[in-house]
Each structure stands twice: as C-alpha cells, then as structure tokens.
Design a protein around this motif. Structure first.
Motif, PDB file in Angstrom:
ATOM      1  N   ARG A 151       0.829  -1.212   0.000  1.00 24.36           N
ATOM      2  CA  ARG A 151       0.000   0.000   0.000  1.00 24.36           C
ATOM      3  C   ARG A 151       0.858   1.254   0.000  1.00 24.36           C
ATOM      4  O   ARG A 151       0.537   2.252  -0.662  1.00 24.36           O
ATOM      5  CB  ARG A 151      -0.930  -0.011   1.220  1.00 24.36           C
ATOM      6  CG  ARG A 151      -1.948  -1.154   1.189  1.00 24.36           C
ATOM      7  CD  ARG A 151      -2.816  -1.170   2.426  1.00 24.36           C
ATOM      8  NE  ARG A 151      -3.638   0.040   2.538  1.00 24.36           N
ATOM      9  CZ  ARG A 151      -4.452   0.277   3.552  1.00 24.36           C
ATOM     10  NH1 ARG A 151      -4.553  -0.598   4.545  1.00 24.36           N
ATOM     11  NH2 ARG A 151      -5.164   1.376   3.590  1.00 24.36           N
ATOM     12  N   MET A 152       1.952   1.224   0.721  1.00 25.85           N
ATOM     13  CA  MET A 152       2.864   2.361   0.740  1.00 25.85           C
ATOM     14  C   MET A 152       3.508   2.565  -0.626  1.00 25.85           C
ATOM     15  O   MET A 152       3.644   3.700  -1.107  1.00 25.85           O
ATOM     16  CB  MET A 152       3.935   2.151   1.814  1.00 25.85           C
ATOM     17  CG  MET A 152       3.384   2.189   3.240  1.00 25.85           C
ATOM     18  SD  MET A 152       4.493   1.454   4.465  1.00 25.85           S
ATOM     19  CE  MET A 152       5.857   2.615   4.430  1.00 25.85           C
ATOM     20  N   ASP A 153       3.891   1.465  -1.268  1.00 25.36           N
ATOM     21  CA  ASP A 153       4.484   1.554  -2.605  1.00 25.36           C
ATOM     22  C   ASP A 153       3.504   2.170  -3.595  1.00 25.36           C
ATOM     23  O   ASP A 153       3.874   3.037  -4.399  1.00 25.36           O
ATOM     24  CB  ASP A 153       4.896   0.153  -3.076  1.00 25.36           C
ATOM     25  CG  ASP A 153       5.558   0.184  -4.446  1.00 25.36           C
ATOM     26  OD1 ASP A 153       6.701   0.666  -4.535  1.00 25.36           O
ATOM     27  OD2 ASP A 153       4.922  -0.267  -5.415  1.00 25.36           O
ATOM     28  N   ALA A 154       2.235   1.749  -3.519  1.00 23.87           N
ATOM     29  CA  ALA A 154       1.214   2.292  -4.419  1.00 23.87           C
ATOM     30  C   ALA A 154       0.991   3.780  -4.166  1.00 23.87           C
ATOM     31  O   ALA A 154       0.817   4.571  -5.105  1.00 23.87           O
ATOM     32  CB  ALA A 154      -0.096   1.522  -4.252  1.00 23.87           C
ATOM     33  N   ALA A 155       0.991   4.180  -2.892  1.00 23.67           N
ATOM     34  CA  ALA A 155       0.785   5.587  -2.560  1.00 23.67           C
ATOM     35  C   ALA A 155       1.934   6.451  -3.061  1.00 23.67           C
ATOM     36  O   ALA A 155       1.725   7.548  -3.620  1.00 23.67           O
ATOM     37  CB  ALA A 155       0.619   5.743  -1.047  1.00 23.67           C
ATOM     38  N   ILE A 156       3.157   5.977  -2.893  1.00 23.76           N
ATOM     39  CA  ILE A 156       4.323   6.733  -3.357  1.00 23.76           C
ATOM     40  C   ILE A 156       4.329   6.830  -4.873  1.00 23.76           C
ATOM     41  O   ILE A 156       4.646   7.878  -5.456  1.00 23.76           O
ATOM     42  CB  ILE A 156       5.620   6.087  -2.836  1.00 23.76           C
ATOM     43  CG1 ILE A 156       5.678   6.219  -1.310  1.00 23.76           C
ATOM     44  CG2 ILE A 156       6.847   6.728  -3.472  1.00 23.76           C
ATOM     45  CD1 ILE A 156       6.764   5.393  -0.662  1.00 23.76           C
ATOM     46  N   ALA A 157       3.928   5.745  -5.560  1.00 27.23           N
ATOM     47  CA  ALA A 157       3.846   5.770  -7.023  1.00 27.23           C
ATOM     48  C   ALA A 157       2.804   6.782  -7.492  1.00 27.23           C
ATOM     49  O   ALA A 157       3.024   7.512  -8.471  1.00 27.23           O
ATOM     50  CB  ALA A 157       3.503   4.378  -7.540  1.00 27.23           C
ATOM     51  N   ALA A 158       1.646   6.837  -6.793  1.00 22.25           N
ATOM     52  CA  ALA A 158       0.597   7.794  -7.157  1.00 22.25           C
ATOM     53  C   ALA A 158       1.082   9.225  -6.976  1.00 22.25           C
ATOM     54  O   ALA A 158       0.809  10.109  -7.807  1.00 22.25           O
ATOM     55  CB  ALA A 158      -0.653   7.539  -6.319  1.00 22.25           C
ATOM     56  N   TYR A 159       1.811   9.457  -5.893  1.00 20.56           N
ATOM     57  CA  TYR A 159       2.374  10.794  -5.658  1.00 20.56           C
ATOM     58  C   TYR A 159       3.354  11.163  -6.768  1.00 20.56           C
ATOM     59  O   TYR A 159       3.315  12.284  -7.310  1.00 20.56           O
ATOM     60  CB  TYR A 159       3.064  10.819  -4.297  1.00 20.56           C
ATOM     61  CG  TYR A 159       4.003  11.985  -4.108  1.00 20.56           C
ATOM     62  CD1 TYR A 159       3.516  13.270  -3.901  1.00 20.56           C
ATOM     63  CD2 TYR A 159       5.391  11.796  -4.137  1.00 20.56           C
ATOM     64  CE1 TYR A 159       4.382  14.342  -3.734  1.00 20.56           C
ATOM     65  CE2 TYR A 159       6.263  12.859  -3.980  1.00 20.56           C
ATOM     66  CZ  TYR A 159       5.756  14.132  -3.777  1.00 20.56           C
ATOM     67  OH  TYR A 159       6.618  15.188  -3.615  1.00 20.56           O
ATOM     68  N   ALA A 160       4.234  10.244  -7.118  1.00 23.64           N
ATOM     69  CA  ALA A 160       5.221  10.514  -8.167  1.00 23.64           C
ATOM     70  C   ALA A 160       4.535  10.838  -9.493  1.00 23.64           C
ATOM     71  O   ALA A 160       4.939  11.766 -10.216  1.00 23.64           O
ATOM     72  CB  ALA A 160       6.153   9.318  -8.326  1.00 23.64           C
ATOM     73  N   ASP A 161       3.482  10.084  -9.821  1.00 24.31           N
ATOM     74  CA  ASP A 161       2.734  10.354 -11.058  1.00 24.31           C
ATOM     75  C   ASP A 161       2.093  11.740 -11.024  1.00 24.31           C
ATOM     76  O   ASP A 161       2.119  12.476 -12.023  1.00 24.31           O
ATOM     77  CB  ASP A 161       1.650   9.288 -11.263  1.00 24.31           C
ATOM     78  CG  ASP A 161       2.214   7.945 -11.667  1.00 24.31           C
ATOM     79  OD1 ASP A 161       3.398   7.904 -12.094  1.00 24.31           O
ATOM     80  OD2 ASP A 161       1.492   6.939 -11.555  1.00 24.31           O
ATOM     81  N   ASP A 162       1.498  12.115  -9.892  1.00 28.77           N
ATOM     82  CA  ASP A 162       0.856  13.428  -9.782  1.00 28.77           C
ATOM     83  C   ASP A 162       1.863  14.554  -9.946  1.00 28.77           C
ATOM     84  O   ASP A 162       1.570  15.582 -10.577  1.00 28.77           O
ATOM     85  CB  ASP A 162       0.149  13.560  -8.425  1.00 28.77           C
ATOM     86  CG  ASP A 162      -1.203  12.873  -8.402  1.00 28.77           C
ATOM     87  OD1 ASP A 162      -1.628  12.357  -9.460  1.00 28.77           O
ATOM     88  OD2 ASP A 162      -1.840  12.843  -7.329  1.00 28.77           O
ATOM     89  N   VAL A 163       3.043  14.385  -9.385  1.00 31.92           N
ATOM     90  CA  VAL A 163       4.067  15.426  -9.522  1.00 31.92           C
ATOM     91  C   VAL A 163       4.519  15.549 -10.973  1.00 31.92           C
ATOM     92  O   VAL A 163       4.598  16.651 -11.527  1.00 31.92           O
ATOM     93  CB  VAL A 163       5.273  15.120  -8.599  1.00 31.92           C
ATOM     94  CG1 VAL A 163       6.437  16.050  -8.921  1.00 31.92           C
ATOM     95  CG2 VAL A 163       4.871  15.253  -7.132  1.00 31.92           C
TER      96      VAL A 163
END
Length: 281
Positions: free
Chosen positions: A244-256
């Motif tokens: 879940r943490m990996d998915a959240a960090i990936a989503a943040y990276a995509d948004d940036v």
C-alpha cells in the motif's frame, strides 16, 4: 489527572505473574509513533537489535551499536505509557563478562528509561544474568536461535531438533535458575518449545516456537508487511502495508510528473480568502 485514572506501567514481576495465565503480547518497536500504536495493545515492547536490519539496512544484527540501541530506546520510551519496555543489548556489549554487561546495561537503563534488558545466550550467560539481577537490572533471556551467533550456527536454522534438544533445554533451565524474568525461544522445534514452557517457572516468549509458550513476539515491521528483505515461515502477515505504501508513493510521483500536485487546495494565493465573520489571517 487523578491518581485513580493514571495508567500503570507493567513491571517485570507483572510479567512473571503471567506464567500459565493470559498469553503475553509482545512486539518490537523502534520509533515513537510505532511505540504509541503498539503500547495500546501489547504487554511488552522490545526495542530489538533487529532495528539494524529493519531500519538501518544492515545485513545482520552484528553491526548494531550501543548508541543505536540507546537512541531508539529513548524514542520508544517517549511513546509508551503502559507496556514494559525491554531493550536489547547489542553484540559485543556483554559477552566479555558480568562487569562489562552491568556497565552497559546500567547505561541503557539510565539513558532510555527502560525497565529491563535482553541478552542472548543460555548456560554461558547464566553467571551474567545472575550478576545483573543481583544488582537491580531485570534481564530477559533469549535461547534457541540467537541471531548474534548466526555465524556460529551457519545461518538462521531451526534449533533443538534431535540430540540438540538437550542443549536448548539446559540453556532455558540455566537462565531461569539464574534469575531471568522471562526467556525468548526463537525458532525452536515446536515439541521442545512446548516441553520447555511446561518445565521452567518463568514465562516463555515464542517466536517461531509454540502456541504453548506463555507469550508471543514478532518484529512489528514483519507482521505489518513493511519489511520484505526476507520472510520467515513463523511470521504471519496481518497487513501488507508495504504494498500500500508503494502504491501511494507511485501515485504521488505520477501526480508530480503530470503537474496534478500541488493543486489549488495545496497552494496559497496573494489575497487571503474571506471567512465567515471576517477575513482569514
């Protein structure tokens, strides 16, 4: 807060009193936020030298220092109100002899505010445990697979099978007779762990041992699915927070990268927005 509502912190005698009673719940913790969470549900919080592998990326516990254990012990102390705090003595801080062990254990207790220390070893540590407890330092013992001796064992192997069972049993009896208030049984064959739990008069805390032990302990990052360098058979994953943490960090990276973050709700304008009854500061 009145005296009647104050939280009472558990002590080593409280843990001894749980022998053959309600199972003792133990988890590791290394930080203040995790300690606060664990304290709500556990009887014992262990500041384990596994911190070297879990948080510092070391290949084993052998590189953990006394200063590291004290640093994390202080952090955990800030987050715990009820549970008994035990701090691991790191490799090289007690094996030389009882006097060295007392000097370093006393420093750990004085600087962290913990209630007890844990040290690995059976018969060879009995004299040291007797020395510590006779001078006011409660000691939790640790027999079976002792990670600080991983090079002697040739890996993280199950202990206590066949003729080796007598050695582990004698170790457990020795630390109990020396005054340890409890003993961790790690990666010990189940029939032997059950036998030890029945034989000795102090609580046994299992990790990869037996449900017949008086309590259980796991590394909190293992049981939450946050540490995946290896996954021992004895670990039950109660969550997969790492995924879940990996998915959240990936989503943040995509948004940036797509300039979706920060959005209008995350930035500040030149003029404060009006609020009811006046203006924003």
């Amino acid at each position: 807060m009145s005296a009647s509502t104050e939280i009472r912190t558990l002590t080593p005698p409280d843990i001894v009193g749980r022998k053959n009673g309600t199972p003792i719940v133990c988890l590791t913790a290394y930080t203040t936020p995790m300690a606060r969470l664990v304290d709500r549900h556990c009887d014992v919080v262990l500041v384990g030298d596994s911190v070297g592998m879990v948080l510092h990326g070391l290949p084993s516990t052998l590189g953990v220092t006394l200063d590291m254990m004290i640093l994390h012990g202080k952090a955990v102390r800030r987050g715990v109100e009820r549970a008994l705090i035990v701090v691991d003595m790191p490799f090289g801080s007690y094996e030389e002899g009882p006097e060295q062990a007392f000097r370093n254990a006393a420093r750990i207790m004085a600087e962290t505010g913990c209630a007890a220390v844990k040290l690995e070893g059976g018969k060879t540590m009995a004299e040291t445990i007797r020395f510590l407890t006779g001078r006011g330092i409660p000691a939790m013992a640790h027999v079976g697979l002792t990670p600080q001796s991983v090079n002697v064992f040739g890996g993280y192997k199950v202990q206590g099978r066949g003729h080796d069972a007598d050695r582990i049993l004698q170790d457990a009896v020795a630390v109990a007779e020396a005054g340890a208030f409890s003993v961790v049984l790690e990666k010990v064959a189940e029939p032997l762990a059950r036998r030890i739990a029945k034989k000795i008069g102090i609580p046994t805390i299992g990790i990869g041992a037996s449900a017949a032990c008086d309590g259980q302990i796991l590394v909190v990052d293992d049981m939450l699915g946050m540490f995946s360098a290896f996954r021992p058979k004895f670990v039950k994953r109660y969550a997969e927070l790492g995924d879940r943490m990996d998915a959240a960090i990936a989503a943040y990276a995509d948004d940036v990268r797509e300039r979706r973050f920060p959005g209008p709700d995350h930035v500040f304008g030149d003029v404060p927005k009006a609020v009811k009854g006046g203006t924003a500061a």
